[in-house]
Design a protein around this motif. Structure first.
Motif, short mmCIF file in Angstrom:
data_model
loop_
_atom_site.label_atom_id
_atom_site.label_comp_id
_atom_site.label_asym_id
_atom_site.label_seq_id
_atom_site.Cartn_x
_atom_site.Cartn_y
_atom_site.Cartn_z
N ASN A 3 0.83 -1.20 0.00
CA ASN A 3 0.00 0.00 0.00
C ASN A 3 0.86 1.25 0.00
N PRO A 4 0.40 2.30 -0.65
CA PRO A 4 1.14 3.56 -0.60
C PRO A 4 1.22 4.09 0.84
N TYR A 5 2.26 4.84 1.12
CA TYR A 5 2.46 5.38 2.46
C TYR A 5 1.26 6.22 2.90
N GLU A 6 0.64 6.94 1.99
CA GLU A 6 -0.51 7.78 2.32
C GLU A 6 -1.66 6.95 2.87
N ASN A 7 -1.89 5.76 2.31
CA ASN A 7 -2.93 4.87 2.82
C ASN A 7 -2.60 4.38 4.23
N LYS A 8 -1.35 4.03 4.42
CA LYS A 8 -0.92 3.57 5.75
C LYS A 8 -1.07 4.69 6.78
N TYR A 12 -3.37 4.69 10.20
CA TYR A 12 -2.86 4.96 11.54
C TYR A 12 -3.50 6.20 12.15
N ASN A 13 -3.84 7.19 11.34
CA ASN A 13 -4.55 8.36 11.86
C ASN A 13 -5.93 7.97 12.37
N GLU A 62 7.98 1.38 11.98
CA GLU A 62 8.08 2.77 12.43
C GLU A 62 6.70 3.32 12.75
N LEU A 63 5.73 3.07 11.88
CA LEU A 63 4.36 3.56 12.11
C LEU A 63 3.75 2.93 13.35
N LEU A 64 3.97 1.64 13.53
CA LEU A 64 3.40 0.96 14.70
C LEU A 64 4.03 1.46 15.99
N LEU A 65 5.34 1.63 16.01
CA LEU A 65 6.01 2.13 17.20
C LEU A 65 5.57 3.56 17.53
N ALA A 66 5.37 4.38 16.52
CA ALA A 66 4.93 5.75 16.75
C ALA A 66 3.51 5.81 17.32
N LEU A 67 2.71 4.79 17.00
CA LEU A 67 1.34 4.72 17.51
C LEU A 67 1.37 4.65 19.02
#
Length: 67
Positions: A3-8, A12-13, A62-67
């Protein structure tokens, strides 16, 4: 991973928004397959993870850890 980063980032948002509505006194167990690798280097995240990660950290990690 495809998936594109924008979708990810949108996912997460939305997840962050959902989780922010849960009282901090409640216990929450979030179970999912995030295709996240977080590796063992927990110097940046000592309160989030132990030293049990594997592989090299990826963008999903990185996204999961930032969550």
């Amino acid at each position: 991973m495809t998936n594109p980063y924008e979708n990810k980032e949108a996912f997460y948002n939305q997840l962050t928004s959902l989780l922010s509505g849960i009282p901090r006194t409640d216990q929450l167990l979030l179970i999912a397959d995030f295709n996240a690798r977080i590796e063992r280097d927990n110097d940046k995240w000592p309160l989030v993870m132990g030293k049990h990660g594997i592989g090299k950290r990826n963008s999903n990690g990185e996204l999961l850890l930032a969550l």
